[in-house]
Scaffold this motif. Structure first.
Motif, PDB file in Angstrom:
ATOM      1  N   LEU A  48     -48.512 -85.675  -2.247  1.00  7.42           N
ATOM      2  CA  LEU A  48     -48.701 -85.954  -3.672  1.00  7.42           C
ATOM      3  C   LEU A  48     -48.875 -87.456  -3.908  1.00  7.42           C
ATOM      4  CD1 LEU A  48     -46.138 -83.533  -5.359  1.00  7.42           C
ATOM      5  CD2 LEU A  48     -48.639 -83.417  -5.521  1.00  7.42           C
ATOM      6  N   SER A  52     -52.124 -89.179  -5.464  1.00  4.98           N
ATOM      7  CA  SER A  52     -51.987 -90.065  -6.616  1.00  4.98           C
ATOM      8  C   SER A  52     -52.620 -91.420  -6.329  1.00  4.98           C
ATOM      9  CB  SER A  52     -50.503 -90.241  -6.973  1.00  4.98           C
ATOM     10  OG  SER A  52     -50.349 -91.188  -8.004  1.00  4.98           O
ATOM     11  N   ASP A  53     -52.355 -91.961  -5.136  1.00  4.04           N
ATOM     12  CA  ASP A  53     -52.918 -93.268  -4.774  1.00  4.04           C
ATOM     13  C   ASP A  53     -54.436 -93.204  -4.637  1.00  4.04           C
ATOM     14  OD1 ASP A  53     -50.403 -94.373  -4.756  1.00  4.04           O
ATOM     15  OD2 ASP A  53     -50.147 -94.248  -2.583  1.00  4.04           O
ATOM     16  N   LYS A  56     -55.938 -92.379  -8.075  1.00  3.38           N
ATOM     17  CA  LYS A  56     -55.412 -93.329  -9.069  1.00  3.38           C
ATOM     18  C   LYS A  56     -54.986 -92.612 -10.348  1.00  3.38           C
ATOM     19  CE  LYS A  56     -58.042 -97.328  -7.432  1.00  3.38           C
ATOM     20  NZ  LYS A  56     -58.985 -98.393  -7.802  1.00  3.38           N
ATOM     21  N   ILE A  57     -54.293 -91.509 -10.169  1.00  2.38           N
ATOM     22  CA  ILE A  57     -53.784 -90.717 -11.290  1.00  2.38           C
ATOM     23  C   ILE A  57     -52.293 -90.477 -11.066  1.00  2.38           C
ATOM     24  CG2 ILE A  57     -53.918 -88.481 -12.475  1.00  2.38           C
ATOM     25  CD1 ILE A  57     -56.839 -88.344 -11.697  1.00  2.38           C
ATOM     26  N   PRO A  58     -51.444 -90.712 -12.076  1.00  3.77           N
ATOM     27  CA  PRO A  58     -50.003 -90.507 -11.906  1.00  3.77           C
ATOM     28  C   PRO A  58     -49.670 -89.087 -11.455  1.00  3.77           C
ATOM     29  CG  PRO A  58     -50.444 -91.682 -13.946  1.00  3.77           C
ATOM     30  CD  PRO A  58     -51.775 -91.240 -13.419  1.00  3.77           C
ATOM     31  N   ILE A  59     -48.621 -88.961 -10.646  1.00  2.63           N
ATOM     32  CA  ILE A  59     -48.232 -87.658 -10.096  1.00  2.63           C
ATOM     33  C   ILE A  59     -47.914 -86.655 -11.201  1.00  2.63           C
ATOM     34  CG2 ILE A  59     -46.441 -86.454  -8.754  1.00  2.63           C
ATOM     35  CD1 ILE A  59     -46.317 -88.855  -6.908  1.00  2.63           C
ATOM     36  N   ASP A  60     -47.238 -87.110 -12.278  1.00  2.00           N
ATOM     37  CA  ASP A  60     -46.859 -86.154 -13.320  1.00  2.00           C
ATOM     38  C   ASP A  60     -48.081 -85.537 -14.001  1.00  2.00           C
ATOM     39  OD1 ASP A  60     -47.414 -88.638 -14.536  1.00  2.00           O
ATOM     40  OD2 ASP A  60     -46.295 -88.076 -16.327  1.00  2.00           O
ATOM     41  N   LEU A  62     -50.990 -85.030 -12.419  1.00  2.00           N
ATOM     42  CA  LEU A  62     -51.506 -84.096 -11.413  1.00  2.00           C
ATOM     43  C   LEU A  62     -50.768 -82.765 -11.464  1.00  2.00           C
ATOM     44  CD1 LEU A  62     -51.915 -86.432  -8.293  1.00  2.00           C
ATOM     45  CD2 LEU A  62     -53.757 -85.347  -9.579  1.00  2.00           C
ATOM     46  N   GLN A  81     -53.920 -97.651 -12.241  1.00  2.00           N
ATOM     47  CA  GLN A  81     -53.956 -96.193 -12.309  1.00  2.00           C
ATOM     48  C   GLN A  81     -54.850 -95.739 -13.456  1.00  2.00           C
ATOM     49  OE1 GLN A  81     -49.801 -94.810 -12.446  1.00  2.00           O
ATOM     50  NE2 GLN A  81     -50.111 -94.087 -10.359  1.00  2.00           N
TER      51      GLN A  81
END
Length: 257
Positions: A48, A52-53, A56-60, A62, A81
């Motif tokens: 995850l 995310s990296d 470039k999207i926050p895990i929450d 996703l 991000q």
């Protein structure tokens, strides 16, 4: 974990990557990508973090948001991000614009970057709008006469601060002043700020540091909810003439310097 399965496949498609290519980017096997997308297994926290990296999207986001209706233009860059910026479409794939109601405007500062908050706003379609992401904001008070109290300003989202034009009007979401509609003087190169001016000269202008501006929406059109009286129309014409004259004089003064 159905959402994360759909999201991985959709984000991979946006990047036009095969499962093998994405696996190589994440340093995992292609079969693991396949199992995630088919919801046969769930990504570990390590994977995850890699997803995310890479995207470039926050895990929450996703994990909690269905991104399958989003496009590359549905995200805005904040720091390093990308944050989901929902673009809603109807059955004909035409863009809809969210309407921030008067009662909800006070809470917009807290919810402007929350996809769930944005998704619950009422939506309308205005087919004559130019390309770009638009949103409708309520106008309160008389600081921007002749714009009447209770009117709505439809603005186009401005992501690149280089697009800010001196003398144009914008809806701004600011860290300390909340949501305001003002005429903007771009002083970013001079002192890193924007000078916000009311068209009603009873109100004094003030500066806001550009790093306190959370969102910026350039005026596209307005919707009046009340009819103008004959006297108001006369005053409106006079004010408009003087405002245009003021902008021209400022431009001339700058040219002469």
């Amino acid at each position: 974990m159905i959402i994360i399965a759909k999201n991985i496949k959709h984000l991979r498609s946006l990047k036009k990557l095969s499962q093998e290519a994405l696996a190589e980017e994440l340093s995992i096997t292609r079969s693991r990508i396949g199992s995630y997308e088919e919801n046969r297994s769930a990504p570990t926290i390590e994977v995850l973090i890699k997803l995310s990296d890479y995207f470039k999207i926050p895990i929450d986001i996703l994990l909690r948001n269905d991104l399958t209706k989003s496009k590359d233009s549905s995200f805005i860059e904040i720091g390093n991000q990308r944050v989901l910026f929902p673009i809603t479409v109807d059955d004909n794939n035409d863009n809809l614009i969210e309407v921030v109601p008067v009662k909800a405007s006070a809470g917009y500062l807290a919810g402007y970057d929350d996809p769930e908050y944005i998704e619950q706003l009422q939506k309308i379609k205005l087919p004559f709008l130019p390309t770009g992401k638009h949103r409708a904001f309520p106008i309160k008070g008389d600081s921007m006469l002749p714009m009447k109290d209770g009117s709505f300003v439809i603005g186009r989202f401005i992501e690149d601060r280089q697009e800010i034009k001196t003398g144009k009007t914008y809806v701004l979401v600011t860290l300390n002043d909340g949501m305001v509609y003002k005429r903007v003087m771009n002083n970013i190169d001079l002192n890193g700020s924007l000078l916000l001016i009311s068209d009603n000269k009873l109100y004094h202008g003030y500066s806001v540091p550009i790093n306190e501006v959370l969102e910026l929406w350039e005026f596209t059109c307005s919707i009046n909810t009340q009819e103008y009286s004959e006297e108001e129309l006369k005053i409106s014409s006079i004010l408009s003439m003087f405002n245009d004259l003021g902008v021209e004089l400022k431009a001339l003064e700058k040219h002469l310097k």
